[in-house]
Design a protein around this motif. Structure first.
Motif, PDB file in Angstrom:
ATOM      1  N   MET A 169      -0.894 -15.589  -1.660  1.00 24.58           N
ATOM      2  CA  MET A 169      -1.680 -15.864  -0.450  1.00 24.58           C
ATOM      3  C   MET A 169      -3.067 -16.334  -0.878  1.00 24.58           C
ATOM      4  O   MET A 169      -3.436 -16.235  -2.054  1.00 24.58           O
ATOM      5  CB  MET A 169      -1.790 -14.605   0.426  1.00 24.58           C
ATOM      6  CG  MET A 169      -2.506 -13.448  -0.227  1.00 24.58           C
ATOM      7  SD  MET A 169      -2.639 -12.033   0.896  1.00 24.58           S
ATOM      8  CE  MET A 169      -3.550 -10.874  -0.136  1.00 24.58           C
ATOM      9  N   CYS A 214       1.140 -11.951  -6.259  1.00 20.75           N
ATOM     10  CA  CYS A 214       1.796 -10.661  -6.470  1.00 20.75           C
ATOM     11  C   CYS A 214       2.870 -10.809  -7.549  1.00 20.75           C
ATOM     12  O   CYS A 214       3.503 -11.857  -7.675  1.00 20.75           O
ATOM     13  CB  CYS A 214       2.420 -10.167  -5.165  1.00 20.75           C
ATOM     14  SG  CYS A 214       3.286  -8.583  -5.357  1.00 20.75           S
ATOM     15  N   PHE A 238       0.908  -1.162   0.000  1.00 19.15           N
ATOM     16  CA  PHE A 238       0.000   0.000   0.000  1.00 19.15           C
ATOM     17  C   PHE A 238       0.943   1.207   0.000  1.00 19.15           C
ATOM     18  O   PHE A 238       1.225   1.794   1.032  1.00 19.15           O
ATOM     19  CB  PHE A 238      -0.901  -0.031   1.238  1.00 19.15           C
ATOM     20  CG  PHE A 238      -2.234   0.654   1.085  1.00 19.15           C
ATOM     21  CD1 PHE A 238      -2.499   1.532   0.039  1.00 19.15           C
ATOM     22  CD2 PHE A 238      -3.261   0.420   2.012  1.00 19.15           C
ATOM     23  CE1 PHE A 238      -3.747   2.159  -0.093  1.00 19.15           C
ATOM     24  CE2 PHE A 238      -4.512   1.029   1.897  1.00 19.15           C
ATOM     25  CZ  PHE A 238      -4.752   1.898   0.847  1.00 19.15           C
TER      26      PHE A 238
END
Ligand code: MTE
Length: 330
Positions: A152, A146, A91
């Protein structure tokens, strides 16, 4: 805006470079030294994951909890420990490292509104609560991959993006959908960094937006979406690299031309518009053949084409590789 690097003498490289670029640069250097099969160094050591996990305080339950969609009840892998995935986040608005979950709590999500504009019958603004009353919520257990080669599995709560597209009533001239994150450098110090073009934006085709996998997330692990995950509402596109899954959305625009996204603007050669997961096409600086399982103690598993969701999305890209080449996978 051009991509600027801060002078390296000011800070150690790990602090001066966005974390994934730092790790990727290390992978590049290792590769340049001729070590076969060099991969990105483990991004977050198992002991650090355990420490962060034990300090994590989960938020309020999502009530009433929506039903689990049986088509997405099992991701074929263990669900990532909530304490691990909630304390290891990208983020960049809050910092270019992964431990932003405390800093992200400064984001005020009360009274959140989303603006819908561009090629629609009538532009409008909708409050988050109002939007919640107009969509069908469900839970899905979904894989996330990612571009940095970690992954995940998270139980998301949310609604199909197509519900929102239906509310927006796009015109036939709308070919793409562009998303924008909030912009408030006072609470998000990363947005003061000049080498990025804020606010974070992302985009997809209108056909991709209509796909059942395109999901707007408002909760995770049975709870209201934690801020570090992109509260109050973020996108999740599980067949694409994670940077496409834009967080804390304030604006959705229906447009005619292919939009240029945040990472594409920063490093077009490495992070493109399509960014579909493909283990056979390497990132310019590292392999995408395998991924590190977050919370898995360093375990790596093979990456799957479209992150294992080919059945739902492969048809969207038939015949396209001939037109865009490897750009389809970056
Ligand atoms: N959205 C915004 N606004 N800012 C970001 O830095 N990072 C992206 C994506 N969405 C990012 C973002 C990247 S690179 C990834 S991998 C995922 O969010 C990470 O989501 P997570 O923190 O929920 O795991």
């Amino acid at each position: 805006m051009l991509y600027h690097r801060r002078p390296s003498w000011r800070l150690p490289e790990s602090a001066a470079t966005p974390e994934h670029m730092f790790w990727n640069r290390r992978a590049f250097l290792t590769g340049a030294a001729g070590i076969a099969g060099a991969t990105i160094a483990s991004p977050f050591a198992a002991t650090a994951q355990e420490a962060a996990k034990s300090a994590y305080v989960p938020g309020a339950p999502f009530a009433p909890k929506p039903a689990l969609n049986p088509a997405y009840a099992d991701a074929g892998r263990a669900v990532t420990d909530e304490g691990v995935s909630s304390t290891y986040n990208n983020f960049y608005e809050f910092a270019s490292h992964k431990r932003i979950y405390r800093a992200a709590q400064r984001l005020d999500t009360s009274g959140w509104k989303i603006e819908i504009d561009g090629k629609v019958e009538k532009p409008f603004e909708i409050g988050f609560e109002d939007l919640m009353s107009k969509v069908s919520l469900e839970e899905r257990v979904i894989r996330h991959r990612c571009v940095e080669a970690w992954s995940m599995v998270t139980p998301w709560i949310g609604f199909k993006l197509s519900d929102l597209v239906a509310l927006a009533k796009p015109l036939s001239s709308a070919k793409y959908v562009q998303f924008k994150t909030f912009f408030n450098p006072k609470v998000a110090p990363g947005q003061r960094e000049p080498w990025y073009s804020w606010p974070y934006t992302e985009g997809m085709t209108i056909e991709e937006a209509a796909n059942e996998l395109s999901f707007m997330v408002v909760g995770a692990y049975g709870k209201v979406l934690p801020k570090q995950f992109g509260a109050p509402v973020r996108l999740h596109l599980p067949w694409k690299y994670g940077f496409k899954s834009i967080k804390s959305i304030v604006k959705i625009s229906f447009v005619e031309k292919q939009p240029v996204s945040f990472w594409e603007r920063a490093q077009a050669r490495e992070y493109g518009f399509w960014a579909n997961v493909n283990p056979k096409v390497s990132h310019p600086r590292w392999s995408q053949a395998t991924e590190e399982v977050l919370g898995g103690g360093g375990k790596r598993i093979p990456t799957q084409l479209f992150n294992g969701y080919a059945e739902q999305v492969a048809h969207l890209y038939s015949g396209m590789e001939a037109k865009v080449g490897d750009r389809l996978w970056r």
